[in-house]
Design a protein around this motif. Structure first.
Motif, PDB file in Angstrom:
ATOM      1  N   GLU A   1       0.831  -1.212   0.000  1.00 40.62           N
ATOM      2  CA  GLU A   1       0.000   0.000   0.000  1.00 40.62           C
ATOM      3  C   GLU A   1       0.864   1.259   0.000  1.00 40.62           C
TER       4      GLU A   1
ATOM      5  N   SER B   1      -6.283  -3.193  -5.317  1.00 41.25           N
ATOM      6  CA  SER B   1      -6.888  -1.988  -4.736  1.00 41.25           C
ATOM      7  C   SER B   1      -6.880  -0.832  -5.733  1.00 41.25           C
TER       8      SER B   1
ATOM      9  N   VAL C   1      -9.882  -1.338  -8.119  1.00 45.90           N
ATOM     10  CA  VAL C   1     -11.150  -1.019  -7.464  1.00 45.90           C
ATOM     11  C   VAL C   1     -11.373   0.493  -7.445  1.00 45.90           C
ATOM     12  N   LYS C   2     -10.296   1.260  -7.270  1.00 50.10           N
ATOM     13  CA  LYS C   2     -10.420   2.723  -7.265  1.00 50.10           C
ATOM     14  C   LYS C   2     -10.722   3.274  -8.660  1.00 50.10           C
TER      15      LYS C   2
ATOM     16  N   PRO D   1     -15.104   2.248  -9.694  1.00 47.82           N
ATOM     17  CA  PRO D   1     -16.104   2.249  -8.617  1.00 47.82           C
ATOM     18  C   PRO D   1     -17.480   1.820  -9.112  1.00 47.82           C
TER      19      PRO D   1
ATOM     20  N   ARG E   1     -16.826  -2.723 -10.139  1.00 52.63           N
ATOM     21  CA  ARG E   1     -15.775  -3.371  -9.362  1.00 52.63           C
ATOM     22  C   ARG E   1     -15.599  -4.846  -9.729  1.00 52.63           C
TER      23      ARG E   1
ATOM     24  N   ASP F   1     -19.918   2.281  -0.198  1.00 49.26           N
ATOM     25  CA  ASP F   1     -19.249   1.276   0.629  1.00 49.26           C
ATOM     26  C   ASP F   1     -19.855   1.299   2.034  1.00 49.26           C
TER      27      ASP F   1
ATOM     28  N   GLN G   1     -15.336   2.815   5.542  1.00 47.78           N
ATOM     29  CA  GLN G   1     -13.948   2.991   5.136  1.00 47.78           C
ATOM     30  C   GLN G   1     -13.078   2.628   6.332  1.00 47.78           C
TER      31      GLN G   1
ATOM     32  N   GLY H   1     -14.107  -4.504  -0.934  1.00 49.74           N
ATOM     33  CA  GLY H   1     -14.260  -3.070  -1.153  1.00 49.74           C
ATOM     34  C   GLY H   1     -15.630  -2.578  -0.728  1.00 49.74           C
TER      35      GLY H   1
ATOM     36  N   THR I   1     -11.880   1.377   0.342  1.00 50.29           N
ATOM     37  CA  THR I   1     -10.618   1.267  -0.400  1.00 50.29           C
ATOM     38  C   THR I   1      -9.420   1.834   0.357  1.00 50.29           C
TER      39      THR I   1
ATOM     40  N   LEU J   1      -7.504  -1.496   1.194  1.00 51.15           N
ATOM     41  CA  LEU J   1      -8.085  -2.690   0.585  1.00 51.15           C
ATOM     42  C   LEU J   1      -7.041  -3.756   0.279  1.00 51.15           C
TER      43      LEU J   1
END
Length: 429
Positions: free
Chosen positions: A68, A123, A126-127, A130, A133, A218, A221, A346, A351, A354
């Motif tokens: 990350e 991850s 996924v961003k 949105p 996914r 979601d 977070q 997610g 995210t 994630l």
């Protein structure tokens, strides 16, 4: 302003990474050549594969925070280094006839590369997606499932025309180039970025703004420390563990089982195994995309209902065609579980971290890679029949279905609670 990257090319880059590391699924091609060359027992050679899957799961978990922080480009390069070193080291082990070095190189070093490479693009994808996914993660993880179909025949041919140790060196170099090049384009979207369909309201036929496509927010977070304190994290772990345990156990005995139960020839069983890779990969993109429509909780419920019926049916079927249809159906659910997982995580945890959360969930894969084949081997040795084994796995899957129901209820309750909190805040404002 900096030009925004094409998210479909981001997805293609992710496929490139997963195609490379997914070659681990073609591992069975190596077994017989290594057995003939050095006399290594097939069980010892297979042990290196089990260690690789174990280290995939645990390196994905414990190196997730570094992935990350480094970002997808640098973590992709790290995966390229570890995975290619593992393959090249395996080649040197083959040259010098060292089984322990082979297990260390392929299982430990290569396994770390597998884990880092597996979670690197997830991850980020996924961003970028949105609104889709499931489709996005399905495309990437589809590459992992299809890799055996691509690299299996290539490896088999290379083993015929080159010294085995040289094949490993060559493949290590190829994987390094593929993963490194694929990592160059991957980057997270700019802060606040949204796809065009979510950014601009479309205009209807009457000239008024048409409703935007509904994209559910979601559930929360969360950081990984917050996520592992929730019940749904462990519900997900159990569901994933059972899905993989049953699927990977079936994969490990599919060929001999087909021959003993239905009377298929060795060549017919081998063709079936090759076709299994197609359904494994197809299930990854198909189920993950479908989950965007029916929802992730319902998708996992469907996996377990389908597989309970299929495993019970396998215990009674002797017709080769029906047998293969049931196997392929199970393989779509097996692959679909992998690809739907990141999108599901997610949805539940957001995210923020994630990749790390995904990594911790993948410890289920590392353990299942050992537990599944061990159960099927031990039960077969004790009973001499596949029927008992299939009934045991059907029981596991029925339990997983109950867990998926608890998961769905937990998510529904949390959404209602959050909606009530927002409503109360709105009234007080």
């Amino acid at each position: 302003m900096e030009k925004v990257k094409n998210r479909w090319l981001i997805a293609l880059s992710a496929v490139g990474i997963h195609l490379s590391i997914g070659s681990v699924y073609a591992y069975s091609v190596m077994t017989i050549p290594l057995n003939k060359l050095h006399g290594w027992l097939k069980s010892d050679v297979t042990f290196a594969f089990s260690i690789a899957i174990l280290f995939l799961g645990f390196s994905a978990a414990f190196l997730g925070p570094w992935v990350e922080r480094m970002g997808p480009r640098n973590s992709g390069r790290l995966a390229a280094v570890f995975y290619s070193l593992g393959i090249i080291g395996s080649g040197l082990a083959v040259k010098f006839g060292s089984l322990s070095l082979f297990i260390l190189s392929y299982g430990v070093i290569g396994g770390i590369g597998l884990g880092v490479g597996y979670i690197t693009p997830v991850s980020t994808l996924v961003k970028w997606f949105p609104d889709r996914r499931g489709l996005a993660t399905g495309m990437a993880i589809m590459g992992f499932g299809f890799a055996a179909m691509l690299f299996g025949p290539i490896m088999a041919k290379l083993f015929q025309v080159m010294d085995i140790w040289k094949v490993y060196i060559l493949l290590g170099a190829v994987y390094f180039c593929l993963i490194t090049c694929s990592s160059l384009y991957i980057a997270p979207p700019p802060k606040g970025w949204l796809p065009k369909g979510m950014r601009e309201a479309p205009v209807g036929a009457d000239g008024e703004p048409a409703p935007k496509r509904a994209v559910r927010r979601d559930l929360a977070q969360m950081t990984v420390k917050e996520a592992i304190r929730t019940k749904r994290f462990y519900f997900m772990w159990v569901m994933l563990f059972i899905n993989i345990t049953c699927g990977i156990a079936l994969i490990s005995v599919a060929s001999p089982m087909a021959q003993e139960v239905t009377g298929m020839s060795a060549m017919q069983a081998a063709a079936m195994v090759g076709l299994m890779g197609l359904f494994n990969g197809g299930g990854r993109i198909g189920w993950a995309s479908f989950s965007d429509i029916i929802g992730r909780p319902v998708t996992f419920m469907a996996f377990f209902v389908i597989q309970v019926v299929a495993f019970l049916a396998l215990s009674t079927v002797t017709d080769a065609f029906v047998f293969q249809c049931l196997i392929m159906l199970i393989l779509t659910c097996y692959g679909g579980g992998f690809s739907t997982l990141p999108a599901f995580l997610g949805d539940m945890f957001g995210t923020k971290q994630l990749g790390t959360i995904h990594g911790f969930e993948l410890t289920a894969w590392g353990i299942a890679g050992i537990v599944g084949p061990t159960i099927v081997t031990k039960v077969l040795e004790a009973t001499g029949s596949y029927t008992t084994t299939l009934h045991i796995f059907a029981g596991f899957l029925a339990f997983a279905f109950l867990v998926s129901c608890l998961m769905a209820r937990e998510i529904k309750a949390k959404r209602q609670w959050y909606a009530q909190q927002q409503s109360e805040e709105g009234v007080s404002a």
